[in-house]
Design a protein around this motif. Sequence first.
Motif, short mmCIF file in Angstrom:
data_model
loop_
_atom_site.label_atom_id
_atom_site.label_comp_id
_atom_site.label_asym_id
_atom_site.label_seq_id
_atom_site.Cartn_x
_atom_site.Cartn_y
_atom_site.Cartn_z
N ARG A 145 59.83 22.60 67.85
CA ARG A 145 58.82 22.44 68.92
C ARG A 145 59.09 23.40 70.08
NH1 ARG A 145 59.70 17.26 67.27
NH2 ARG A 145 61.02 16.74 69.03
N VAL A 146 60.35 23.55 70.47
CA VAL A 146 60.70 24.48 71.56
C VAL A 146 60.40 25.92 71.12
CG1 VAL A 146 62.58 25.43 72.94
CG2 VAL A 146 62.39 22.95 72.64
N ALA A 147 60.73 26.27 69.88
CA ALA A 147 60.45 27.62 69.39
C ALA A 147 58.94 27.90 69.41
CB ALA A 147 61.02 27.80 67.98
N ALA A 148 58.14 26.95 68.97
CA ALA A 148 56.68 27.14 68.98
C ALA A 148 56.16 27.29 70.40
CB ALA A 148 56.01 25.96 68.28
N ALA A 149 56.66 26.47 71.31
CA ALA A 149 56.23 26.56 72.71
C ALA A 149 56.69 27.87 73.33
CB ALA A 149 56.77 25.37 73.51
N THR A 150 57.84 28.36 72.92
CA THR A 150 58.35 29.64 73.44
C THR A 150 57.50 30.79 72.94
OG1 THR A 150 60.59 28.75 73.51
CG2 THR A 150 60.37 31.14 73.59
N ARG A 151 57.10 30.75 71.67
CA ARG A 151 56.27 31.83 71.10
C ARG A 151 55.00 32.05 71.91
NH1 ARG A 151 57.97 29.34 66.23
NH2 ARG A 151 59.57 30.65 65.28
N SER A 152 54.45 30.98 72.46
CA SER A 152 53.21 31.12 73.23
C SER A 152 53.46 31.68 74.63
CB SER A 152 52.49 29.76 73.33
OG SER A 152 53.23 28.87 74.15
N ARG A 153 54.74 31.84 75.01
CA ARG A 153 55.09 32.30 76.36
C ARG A 153 55.68 33.72 76.39
NH1 ARG A 153 55.28 26.86 76.60
NH2 ARG A 153 54.98 25.87 78.62
N TYR A 197 64.89 29.83 65.50
CA TYR A 197 65.75 28.67 65.73
C TYR A 197 66.75 28.60 64.59
CZ TYR A 197 64.21 25.29 62.19
OH TYR A 197 63.99 24.63 61.03
N ARG A 198 67.91 28.08 64.91
CA ARG A 198 68.99 27.99 63.93
C ARG A 198 69.67 26.64 64.04
NH1 ARG A 198 74.58 28.77 63.71
NH2 ARG A 198 74.68 29.16 65.94
N PRO A 199 69.58 25.82 63.00
CA PRO A 199 70.33 24.57 62.99
C PRO A 199 71.79 24.83 62.65
CG PRO A 199 69.00 24.74 61.01
CD PRO A 199 68.71 25.96 61.84
N ALA A 259 61.08 24.28 76.70
CA ALA A 259 61.82 23.04 76.46
C ALA A 259 61.25 21.89 77.28
CB ALA A 259 63.30 23.24 76.77
N ARG A 260 60.97 22.16 78.55
CA ARG A 260 60.38 21.11 79.41
C ARG A 260 59.01 20.67 78.89
NH1 ARG A 260 62.46 24.51 83.88
NH2 ARG A 260 64.30 23.43 84.67
N THR A 263 66.38 31.11 70.09
CA THR A 263 66.72 32.42 70.64
C THR A 263 65.49 33.31 70.65
OG1 THR A 263 68.89 32.20 69.63
CG2 THR A 263 68.28 34.38 70.38
N VAL A 264 65.36 34.10 71.72
CA VAL A 264 64.31 35.11 71.80
C VAL A 264 64.98 36.47 71.66
CG1 VAL A 264 62.46 36.13 73.18
CG2 VAL A 264 62.93 33.67 73.34
N MET A 265 64.56 37.23 70.67
CA MET A 265 65.08 38.58 70.47
C MET A 265 64.28 39.51 71.36
SD MET A 265 67.25 37.77 68.29
CE MET A 265 67.58 36.58 67.02
N SER A 266 64.87 39.86 72.51
CA SER A 266 64.15 40.64 73.50
C SER A 266 65.12 41.46 74.33
CB SER A 266 63.37 39.70 74.43
OG SER A 266 62.77 40.40 75.48
N SER A 267 64.62 42.55 74.85
CA SER A 267 65.43 43.33 75.79
C SER A 267 65.30 42.76 77.20
CB SER A 267 65.00 44.80 75.77
OG SER A 267 63.64 44.90 76.14
#
Length: 92
Positions: A32-40, A49-51, A77-78, A62-66
């Motif tokens: 859920r956090v990964a999906a919400a992050t993708r939209s941001r 995400y990695r379990p 997350a919030r 994790t976001v792969m970004s510079s």
Amino acid sequence: MALVDFELDTDGIAEVLKSPQMRDAMNGAAVRVAAATRSRVPKDERVAYRPYTTDRRAASVTVMSSEDRSEELYQAARSTGLEVTEEPPATE
């Protein structure tokens, strides 16, 4: 008021924290956090995400970004109902 006799069951707590149910809860929250992050974040930045298991079940997003994407991760997350107590580092 009477005092309550309390004994911490550390073996029982460890069993719960390593259980399949906890794994499912952690993985679900991370998805859920990964999906919400993708939209941001920009579409060309990979969100993963990695379990994993240490002394308990856990998962990371994790976001792969510079760029520093801490704020986006905190907001995501919030937005899923997780309590975030750490603030992202201040930007200059």
